[in-house]
Design an enzyme around this catalytic site. Structure first.
Site, PDB file in Angstrom:
ATOM      1  CG  ASN A 425      -1.278   1.559   1.316  1.00  0.00           C
ATOM      2  OD1 ASN A 425      -2.764   1.546   0.729  1.00  0.00           O
ATOM      3  ND2 ASN A 425      -1.525   2.376   2.317  1.00  0.00           N
ATOM      4  CD  GLU A 426      -0.882   5.378   1.393  1.00  0.00           C
ATOM      5  OE1 GLU A 426      -0.682   5.775   2.231  1.00  0.00           O
ATOM      6  OE2 GLU A 426      -2.558   5.555   0.990  1.00  0.00           O
TER       7      GLU A 426
END
Length: 820
Positions: A425-426
């Site tokens: 994530n990210e």
């Protein structure tokens, strides 16, 4: 001392996070002592009375498990949450009923580094806060039970001490740059397990079916926990259908009990399918017969076919299903991450009642309880490892990511609800290391993608917001925050179409915005006039800050529930007319604590949830329900809006969120007509009226119809026509008392004693006396420091059957007091 409850439970093998099926398991919830600091050594946890001045600090406190080190300080407005070592200790009466059996401690999750001791002997350790693991304490217990200390000092009990540690560590995932707290403690259930000398470590049951539902296949493999090296066994297996009927059975002789052994493979014509509407599950029952005894267990499986169509939607069992999703963090008022099973059940049921059929578990492997509920409720799942923000560390860092991916897939392999394994994530977010090398991140992402497919070829891989890795995974979700971090919410469809065109398979997870519960607005879209529209709707560095940078709603908006319901309403309207869309997931279901948002209206809270941190529903909950549910419902916006305002004679909009075909509105007993619902008639699907409120009290009622069924809703409020100036004083009063708990409210008035309905001053509650503020809850009405909502703020006080004085301080205004 411990109440033994016999139930079958999945377990994991010592320090490798392998699953094991127990025959006896007891949750070790009570009789624990806790210390939020480090010890000089394990001896300090177990030294006998009279040795080394036991009256001296440290002082232990009694707690129950699950327990989070940061249950309260995660949202304390005056301190950063504690990140460091903590200790737990107890004394166990052990009585394994199996002659050659093993005694195991099974951790469903503890954060973030954990060490386990029997008396002074270290028996196990684990790194990672979210996967399951076990420690076999059999031998250490046997050695300790031979000692005089066991008999004389501990009176036949075995001391167990556990050290947890959530100290910041750059070579661990998740990063402390993440927008959530990296909690410490034994915050999921800890189980005492008695098992046989030969037991099932993992039972992999792969249920498949073609898209037409005509032919199902079941393949069963087993991995054994076999510390004594038993060579021969027999396996008896049965498959029971959702109605309890025997479908098929098998018997197989086994030898060489190492590795993953094939136990059973067969075909099933027209199996009953698992779906989000009818989550039907089969039961795989098994018995392993060996010289160690008969080991019995069972697994739930579901036959379903999943397909993310390239450049198209998502299909379940051969038919398009729009994924209507949300997100979950393991976080709750008053307990931090230590949610009990009843809390989790309530939360997941509320999601289903809102119409959710999909959830992304952010951003880590979550409790077995959550996954079991997703299976039984019919909620499809994206579950991911906590490689979140910060960049990419060294080999220790990578090894943890590999291990956690392996553990997540193996531990949750059989759940029919899971359709996606999330790899990160990210990951385009740097900061933890001097080097930020995109190619190295791509290389490691490819490795994780290959590992996921090797472990489980039947499910998809995905990541969110790392464009330079979007081509690696099966399904990609870009950053689209139309109407919050960038642009207006009316940019949503265009931005989504542009991102959809860039990737093979598209899904949109994380959208929405913050809302300060109990804050409402007569002109919520006012800030949109400052916003640049028509461009990208992605989130960029600094967009979450409340200061500086380009105009954006996240900084310049009013954070009202009124605005966020408009944003959600628009998104849901558009999603109904995007036939190529696989689905979306609103971020998140519930407000949660985060160390990187100290300046939010509730400090240290991400307030994007549709319910508050204690599961109190915000208005947004009903917007989703009006689009996503079938059971008739109707909700007038404004149940927590006690005073509306405007000119005398001015007509004001009243919105009704409902899934009914038509609705009739009444103001103060008079009908103002019926309207038909039309999802494309924004806002509130056409169920809105401009009504002439009277000065003072008003009552609005709606009667809505769906077929032969009728539902109603009603609200009462004051309509204020007086104009106000700058707040000049505070007025503090007790407004309610239930048993020993009082509720106090402070209001802000101008110099003419007119209530300032747009006041957002910071409010600081204090208390002296016998009582205690019910604060550090992370909610709008459970925080001693909070921004006012429409010129007021409330908090509860536990009176403890005594007398207390509550104070309210707000900068620039005279402090006020009231006695309770």
């Amino acid at each position: 001392m411990l109440k033994k409850t016999r139930y079958i439970i999945l377990l994991t093998l010592l320090c490798t996070s392998k699953l094991l099926f127990a025959q006896q398991s007891t949750r070790l919830n009570s009789s624990w002592e806790f210390l939020r600091q480090d010890l000089g050594g394990i001896w300090e946890a177990v030294r006998p009375v009279g040795v080394g001045n036991p009256e001296a600090v440290p002082v232990w406190q009694n707690v129950t498990l699950p327990h989070c080190v940061n249950a309260l300080d995660a949202v304390d407005p005056d301190v950063n949450y504690y990140q460091g070592p903590a200790w737990y200790r107890t004394q166990l009466v052990l009585d394994n009923p199996y002659k050659t059996g093993r005694t195991i401690l099974h951790f469903e999750g503890a954060g973030q580094k954990t060490e386990v001791y029997v008396y002074t002997t270290k028996v196990g350790a684990h790194v990672g806060g979210y996967d399951e693991w076990t420690v076999d304490i059999t031998d250490a217990v046997a050695e300790f039970q031979k000692t005089e200390i066991y008999k004389k000092q501990f009176k036949g009990k075995v001391p167990v001490s556990i050290r947890t540690d959530n100290t910041r560590d750059l070579e661990m995932i998740p990063s402390d740059l993440s927008d959530f707290n990296v909690y410490g403690g034994i915050y999921r259930y800890l189980n005492l397990v008695y098992t046989l000398g030969l037991a099932v470590d993992k039972m992999f049951a792969k249920a498949e079916v073609d898209a037409q539902g005509k032919l199902g296949k079941l393949n069963v493999k087993a991995r054994f926990y076999n510390p004594k090296g038993i060579n021969d066994a027999s396996a008896l297996l049965k498959l029971i259908d959702p109605n309890g009927k025997l479908v098929s059975k098998s018997e197989k002789k086994l030898n060489g009990l190492s590795g993953d052994l094939d136990l059973w493979s067969f075909e099933l014509k027209k199996p009953q399918l698992w779906s989000t509407d009818k989550p039907l599950q089969y039961t795989l029952q098994y018995e392993i017969i060996s010289s160690a005894g008969n080991f019995k267990g069972e697994e739930k499986v579901g036959f379903r076919n999943i397909d993310f169509v390239e450049k198209g939607p998502f299909n379940l069992n051969g038919k398009r299903l729009l994924l209507r999703g949300t997100h979950r963090h393991e976080d709750h008022a008053g307990v931090g991450s230590a949610m009990t099973e009843p809390m989790i059940r309530q939360e997941m049921q509320m999601m289903k009642d809102m119409g959710v059929n999909f959830i992304r578990l952010g951003h880590y492997q979550q409790s077995r309880i959550v996954l079991n509920l997703c299976d039984s409720l019919g909620i499809l799942v994206w579950e991911e490892i906590p490689w979140c923000r910060g960049g990419l560390g060294g080999e220790i860092y990578k090894q943890q990511a590999r291990r956690m991916l392996n553990n997540m897939i193996e531990q949750h392999y059989n759940h029919p609800s899971i359709i996606i394994w999330g790899l990160g994530n990210e990951n385009d977010w740097p900061g933890d290391f001097p080097e930020f090398d995109k190619e190295k991140i791509r290389t490691f992402m490819k490795e994780l993608n290959d590992l996921s497919h090797k472990l489980d070829a039947s499910r998809y891989t995905a990541i969110r917001r790392c464009d330079f890795c979007s081509d690696i995974v099966d399904v990609y979700s870009p950053s689209i925050w139309a109407g919050w971090y960038r642009g207006a919410y009316t940019d949503y469809k265009k931005a989504t179409e542009e991102e959809f065109a860039k990737v093979k398979r598209f899904i949109h997870v994380e959208w929405g915005g913050d809302s300060h519960a109990l804050r409402h607005s007569e002109n919520p879209d006012k800030a949109l006039s400052k916003i640049k529209t028509g461009g990208s709707a992605d989130e960029r560095a600094g967009d979450a800050s409340l200061y500086g940078g380009a105009a954006r709603i996240s900084k310049d908006g009013d954070w009202s529930e009124s605005y966020i319901t408009n944003l959600i309403d628009w998104h849901l309207k558009e999603q109904e007319n995007m036939p190529w869309l696989s689905g979306t997931a609103y971020w998140p279901f519930k407000d949660f604590s985060t160390a990187i948002r100290p300046d939010n209206p509730v400090p240290y809270m991400n307030q994007k949830g549709v319910v508050e941190r204690d599961l109190t529903k915000k208005e947004a909950y009903y917007v989703f329900q009006s689009y996503w549910t079938e059971k008739p419902m109707a909700h007038i916006y404004g149940h927590t809006w006690p005073v509306r305002w405007g000119d005398e004679g001015e007509e004001k909009m009243v919105k009704v969120y409902s899934n009914c075909s038509d609705a009739e509105i009444f103001l103060n007993g008079k009908s103002f007509g019926s309207k038909k619902r039309n999802s494309q008639d924004y806002p509130s699907a056409g169920l809105r009226w401009n009504l002439p409120f009277v000065k003072g009290e008003n009552t609005v009622k709606v009667i809505a119809r769906k077929g032969k069924e009728t539902v109603t809703d009603e609200i009462k409020f004051i309509y204020q026509t007086e104009k106000w100036g700058k707040p000049t004083k505070l007025v503090l009063k007790k407004i309610d008392q239930q048993d020993d708990t009082a509720t106090v409210e402070v209001k802000l008035y101008d110099d003419k004693n007119v209530l300032c309905l747009d006041a957002i001053n910071w409010i600081n509650f204090g208390l002296t006396g016998d009582g205690k503020l019910i604060d550090n809850q992370g909610t709008s009405s459970g925080s001693r420091k909070v921004q006012a909502y429409n010129g007021r703020a409330i908090i509860k006080v536990k009176l403890n059957k005594g007398t207390s004085v509550v104070s309210v301080l707000s900068e620039g205004l005279k402090t006020v007091f009231t006695e309770l």
